[in-house]
Design an enzyme around this catalytic site. Structure first.
Site, PDB file in Angstrom:
ATOM      1  CE  LYS A   1      -3.519   2.328   2.851  1.00  0.00           C
ATOM      2  NZ  LYS A   1      -4.385   2.776   1.779  1.00  0.00           N
TER       3      LYS A   1
ATOM      4  CB  THR B   1      -3.478   7.060   2.279  1.00  0.00           C
ATOM      5  OG1 THR B   1      -4.687   7.025   3.027  1.00  0.00           O
ATOM      6  CG2 THR B   1      -2.758   8.378   2.504  1.00  0.00           C
TER       7      THR B   1
ATOM      8  CD  GLU C   1      -5.474   3.159  -1.033  1.00  0.00           C
ATOM      9  OE1 GLU C   1      -5.243   2.428  -0.052  1.00  0.00           O
ATOM     10  OE2 GLU C   1      -5.782   4.361  -0.929  1.00  0.00           O
TER      11      GLU C   1
END
Length: 104
Positions: free
Chosen positions: A20, A23, A73
């Site tokens: 990831k 954000t 993500e």
């Protein structure tokens, strides 16, 4: 300007493993600048688990999300849209914060 950032515990492993790397946040949580270093804690308990360096901050709309954003993500595009809708219901304008983990 933000001085720390939190993530749900369910995202901790993906962040630490480098899976990831972005954000998506609302406007209130978008006040960071490239190069800024932030401590990262869990949303639920505020337990620190790493530091990140902000690489990029870019405005994006919910409808403008692509499979590349989903990959960053570590989700499918459908999963990403569902998660965003749960966290930010009825919000179209988002901000993508791209980051790298500095310490684990």
């Amino acid at each position: 300007m933000l001085t720390e950032i939190t993530f749900f515990e369910r995202f901790e492993h993906d962040i630490l493993m480098g899976k990831k790397t972005i954000t998506l946040r609302n406007e209130a949580e978008s006040h960071v600048i490239p190069g800024q270093i932030l401590p990262v804690s869990t949303f639920e308990t505020h337990r620190w688990f790493c530091d990140i360096q902000v690489l990029e901050v870019t405005p994006i709309t919910l409808s403008g999300l692509t499979t590349l954003h989903a990959q960053q993500e570590n989700m499918t595009l459908a999963e990403l849209r569902l998660v965003i809708a749960e966290i930010y219901p009825d919000l179209e304008q988002l901000y993508m914060i791209r980051f790298k983990v500095l310490t684990k």
